[in-house]
Design an enzyme around this catalytic site. Structure first.
Site, PDB file in Angstrom:
ATOM      1  N   LYS A  38      39.852  42.552  41.017  1.00 31.73           N
ATOM      2  CA  LYS A  38      39.179  41.380  41.592  1.00 31.73           C
ATOM      3  C   LYS A  38      39.824  40.041  41.213  1.00 31.73           C
ATOM      4  O   LYS A  38      39.159  39.005  41.186  1.00 31.73           O
ATOM      5  CB  LYS A  38      37.677  41.370  41.198  1.00 31.73           C
ATOM      6  CG  LYS A  38      36.956  42.606  41.678  1.00 31.73           C
ATOM      7  CD  LYS A  38      36.934  42.648  43.176  1.00 31.73           C
ATOM      8  CE  LYS A  38      36.773  44.043  43.711  1.00 31.73           C
ATOM      9  NZ  LYS A  38      37.063  44.136  45.138  1.00 31.73           N
ATOM     10  N   GLY A  63      42.799  39.084  42.764  1.00 32.02           N
ATOM     11  CA  GLY A  63      43.703  38.663  43.837  1.00 32.02           C
ATOM     12  C   GLY A  63      44.744  39.715  44.174  1.00 32.02           C
ATOM     13  O   GLY A  63      45.760  39.417  44.817  1.00 32.02           O
ATOM     14  N   TRP A  92      45.661  40.304  48.002  1.00 32.70           N
ATOM     15  CA  TRP A  92      46.466  39.182  48.507  1.00 32.70           C
ATOM     16  C   TRP A  92      47.905  39.277  47.999  1.00 32.70           C
ATOM     17  O   TRP A  92      48.864  39.182  48.778  1.00 32.70           O
ATOM     18  CB  TRP A  92      45.800  37.879  48.039  1.00 32.70           C
ATOM     19  CG  TRP A  92      46.362  36.630  48.621  1.00 32.70           C
ATOM     20  CD1 TRP A  92      47.115  36.513  49.762  1.00 32.70           C
ATOM     21  CD2 TRP A  92      46.197  35.308  48.107  1.00 32.70           C
ATOM     22  NE1 TRP A  92      47.423  35.192  49.980  1.00 32.70           N
ATOM     23  CE2 TRP A  92      46.866  34.435  48.978  1.00 32.70           C
ATOM     24  CE3 TRP A  92      45.532  34.778  46.987  1.00 32.70           C
ATOM     25  CZ2 TRP A  92      46.902  33.046  48.769  1.00 32.70           C
ATOM     26  CZ3 TRP A  92      45.562  33.412  46.784  1.00 32.70           C
ATOM     27  CH2 TRP A  92      46.234  32.556  47.667  1.00 32.70           C
ATOM     28  N   HIS A 100      46.498  48.846  37.971  1.00 33.96           N
ATOM     29  CA  HIS A 100      45.523  48.028  37.244  1.00 33.96           C
ATOM     30  C   HIS A 100      45.599  48.309  35.738  1.00 33.96           C
ATOM     31  O   HIS A 100      44.807  47.754  34.982  1.00 33.96           O
ATOM     32  CB  HIS A 100      44.092  48.361  37.694  1.00 33.96           C
ATOM     33  CG  HIS A 100      43.729  47.814  39.046  1.00 33.96           C
ATOM     34  ND1 HIS A 100      43.932  46.506  39.414  1.00 33.96           N
ATOM     35  CD2 HIS A 100      43.133  48.398  40.119  1.00 33.96           C
ATOM     36  CE1 HIS A 100      43.495  46.311  40.643  1.00 33.96           C
ATOM     37  NE2 HIS A 100      43.011  47.443  41.100  1.00 33.96           N
ATOM     38  N   SER A 110      32.949  38.571  41.716  1.00 35.68           N
ATOM     39  CA  SER A 110      33.576  39.392  42.752  1.00 35.68           C
ATOM     40  C   SER A 110      33.338  40.890  42.473  1.00 35.68           C
ATOM     41  O   SER A 110      32.979  41.653  43.370  1.00 35.68           O
ATOM     42  CB  SER A 110      35.083  39.088  42.785  1.00 35.68           C
ATOM     43  OG  SER A 110      35.699  39.740  43.853  1.00 35.68           O
ATOM     44  N   LYS A 165      34.746  36.036  49.913  1.00 38.14           N
ATOM     45  CA  LYS A 165      34.719  34.583  50.125  1.00 38.14           C
ATOM     46  C   LYS A 165      36.066  33.927  49.865  1.00 38.14           C
ATOM     47  O   LYS A 165      36.411  32.928  50.485  1.00 38.14           O
ATOM     48  CB  LYS A 165      33.694  33.960  49.171  1.00 38.14           C
ATOM     49  CG  LYS A 165      32.320  33.778  49.726  1.00 38.14           C
ATOM     50  CD  LYS A 165      31.547  32.905  48.752  1.00 38.14           C
ATOM     51  CE  LYS A 165      30.192  32.523  49.252  1.00 38.14           C
ATOM     52  NZ  LYS A 165      29.436  31.803  48.215  1.00 38.14           N
TER      53      LYS A 165
HETATM   54  N1  PPS Z   1      44.324  37.055  51.476  1.00 37.83           N
HETATM   55  C1  PPS Z   1      43.524  36.657  50.499  1.00 37.83           C
HETATM   56  N2  PPS Z   1      43.618  35.403  50.016  1.00 37.83           N
HETATM   57  C2  PPS Z   1      42.808  34.974  49.024  1.00 37.83           C
HETATM   58  N3  PPS Z   1      41.866  35.751  48.450  1.00 37.83           N
HETATM   59  C3  PPS Z   1      41.725  37.002  48.891  1.00 37.83           C
HETATM   60  C4  PPS Z   1      42.551  37.519  49.923  1.00 37.83           C
HETATM   61  N4  PPS Z   1      42.188  38.794  50.154  1.00 37.83           N
HETATM   62  C5  PPS Z   1      41.176  39.079  49.329  1.00 37.83           C
HETATM   63  N5  PPS Z   1      40.887  37.999  48.560  1.00 37.83           N
HETATM   64  C6  PPS Z   1      39.830  37.877  47.551  1.00 37.83           C
HETATM   65  O1  PPS Z   1      40.261  38.550  46.363  1.00 37.83           O
HETATM   66  C7  PPS Z   1      39.130  39.135  45.722  1.00 37.83           C
HETATM   67  C8  PPS Z   1      39.343  40.645  45.617  1.00 37.83           C
HETATM   68  O2  PPS Z   1      40.213  40.842  44.549  1.00 37.83           O
HETATM   69  P1  PPS Z   1      41.232  42.060  44.523  1.00 37.83           P
HETATM   70  O3  PPS Z   1      42.027  42.050  45.738  1.00 37.83           O
HETATM   71  O4  PPS Z   1      41.949  41.957  43.217  1.00 37.83           O
HETATM   72  O5  PPS Z   1      40.245  43.310  44.517  1.00 37.83           O
HETATM   73  S1  PPS Z   1      40.648  44.796  44.114  1.00 37.83           S
HETATM   74  O6  PPS Z   1      40.775  44.833  42.660  1.00 37.83           O
HETATM   75  O7  PPS Z   1      41.891  45.160  44.789  1.00 37.83           O
HETATM   76  O8  PPS Z   1      39.488  45.619  44.566  1.00 37.83           O
HETATM   77  C9  PPS Z   1      37.927  38.813  46.569  1.00 37.83           C
HETATM   78  O9  PPS Z   1      37.402  37.614  45.999  1.00 37.83           O
HETATM   79  P2  PPS Z   1      35.877  37.164  46.196  1.00 37.83           P
HETATM   80  O10 PPS Z   1      35.789  36.648  47.591  1.00 37.83           O
HETATM   81  O11 PPS Z   1      35.654  36.083  45.186  1.00 37.83           O
HETATM   82  O12 PPS Z   1      35.020  38.354  45.955  1.00 37.83           O
HETATM   83  C10 PPS Z   1      38.548  38.591  47.928  1.00 37.83           C
HETATM   84  O13 PPS Z   1      37.759  37.846  48.803  1.00 37.83           O
END
Ligand code: PPS
Length: 331
Positions: free
Chosen positions: A82, A84, A87, A144, A174, A298
């Site tokens: 959670k 990033g 992304w 991870h 998150s 979000k």
């Molecule tokens: N493209 C892009 N740009 C910016 N932020 C993004 C993007 N994609 C996913 N998110 C936000 O990243 C949060 C999820 O974290 P992870 O991707 O690390 O999750 S996981 O560990 O792979 O399950 C989660 O954050 P929160 O919205 O605060 O819950 C996602 O919304």
């Protein structure tokens, strides 16, 4: 854990996981002796080497440590959950393979980033690690696990590690949202409970502070090996993060590419709004049958303010301050 919970867990629809009964006996014996945490509903944890691992992936972590062979050209996307990951996986994949794929028919338009960048330990957990060998080089792979649990072949090869971190308060919010999406448990999971467990470091792959500290400390000693990116800085200036990453992984943008806006095009392709609205990410499910929309919520800085009391925020900030008191790291 109640019998009802145990039955529900055994029916979870995730295929990228292994039930303890199915684990290779050489790992099962060890896993069953480890301290256990079962208050995160769907995610049972086991503690090993100072970190709490999801039990269903832990045999994969052990197997990965024992046998994974890193290739010199690998790019490893390492992260705490959670922070990033989704992304950064998209950005790294798009940057590294930018000569191979046309932006208008790019794999990221049809596949969730987790299906373009597999998580190493999940493939060992399900014993389909040969899949990783079939990924064309240069590979972008995710993990991870903490730095201390990485296999030697990653640590000693010339492969690169790009690590992303995020304010723990937003990580917790998150994570809590994701866990509460496991609605088939039909059981409340109060934020206060998640907060308590998080503060104690009892969270998947946690404690978050130790996870960050290990990668950060190593990055100071070996800046050519590990690049640390911060979610908040990436949100502020994604192009800067993309350029830094491209330089670090050895495929810098040329002057011509800069002139035609290649960086901005990649940033746009991987932007939250673009990815979130793709059919595959709205309606599909990928790695482990997890619905892809779970990865997009979000994507803002500071959403913790909507869920934490000032006291809770202060407590977490104090823990963070204390944990990093001997380090130059700041979020
Ligand atoms: N493209 C892009 N740009 C910016 N932020 C993004 C993007 N994609 C996913 N998110 C936000 O990243 C949060 C999820 O974290 P992870 O991707 O690390 O999750 S996981 O560990 O792979 O399950 C989660 O954050 P929160 O919205 O605060 O819950 C996602 O919304």
């Amino acid at each position: 854990m109640s019998v009802a919970d145990s039955k529900l867990r055994s029916r979870l629809p995730f295929s990228a996981t292994t039930k303890i009964e199915e684990v290779d006996p050489k790992y099962k014996e060890l896993i069953l002796t480890l301290p256990k945490e079962d208050q995160w509903l769907a995610i049972e944890l086991r503690k090993y080497g100072g970190f709490w691992y999801p039990e269903r992936h832990f045999s994969g972590v052990l197997a990965m440590q024992e046998v994974f062979k890193s290739q010199p050209s690998d790019v490893i996307i390492a992260s705490f959950m959670k922070s990033g990951t989704t992304w950064l996986k998209a950005l790294a994949f798009a940057v590294l393979h930018r000569e191979k794929y046309n932006l208008s028919s790019h794999p990221l338009l049809k596949l969730n980033p987790h299906d373009c960048v597999p998580i190493i330990e999940h493939h060992y957990a399900t014993r389909d690690e040969h899949y990783l060998e079939s990924v064309p080089s240069p590979r972008v792979l995710g993990t991870h696990v903490s730095y201390s649990m990485l296999p030697d072949s990653i640590k000693t090869s010339t492969s690169k590690i790009v690590y992303i971190c995020r304010d723990p308060k937003d990580v917790l919010v998150s994570l809590w949202h994701m866990v509460t999406k496991f609605e088939w448990f039909n059981k409340p999971f109060p934020f206060a409970k998640a907060f308590e467990l998080f503060c104690e470091g009892r969270m998947p792959y946690g404690p978050v502070w130790d996870h960050v500290l290990e990668y950060y400390t190593k990055s100071i000693r070996s800046p050519e090996k590990i690049l640390i990116l911060k979610y908040e800085e990436m949100l502020k200036d994604p192009s800067d993060g993309v350029v830094k990453m491209a330089n670090f992984i050895g495929c810098p943008f040329s002057e011509d590419e800069m002139k035609i806006g290649s960086v901005e095009k990649i940033v746009e392709l991987c932007s939250f709004n673009k990815l979130k609205d793709l059919d595959v990410n709205k309606n599909g499910s990928g790695a482990g049958n997890v619905p892809n929309n779970y990865y997009f919520r979000k994507a803002v800085v500071g959403d913790w303010q909507n869920f934490m009391t000032p006291e809770m925020a202060n407590t977490l900030d104090e823990i963070t301050k204390e944990k990093f008191s001997d380090s130059t790291f700041t979020y």
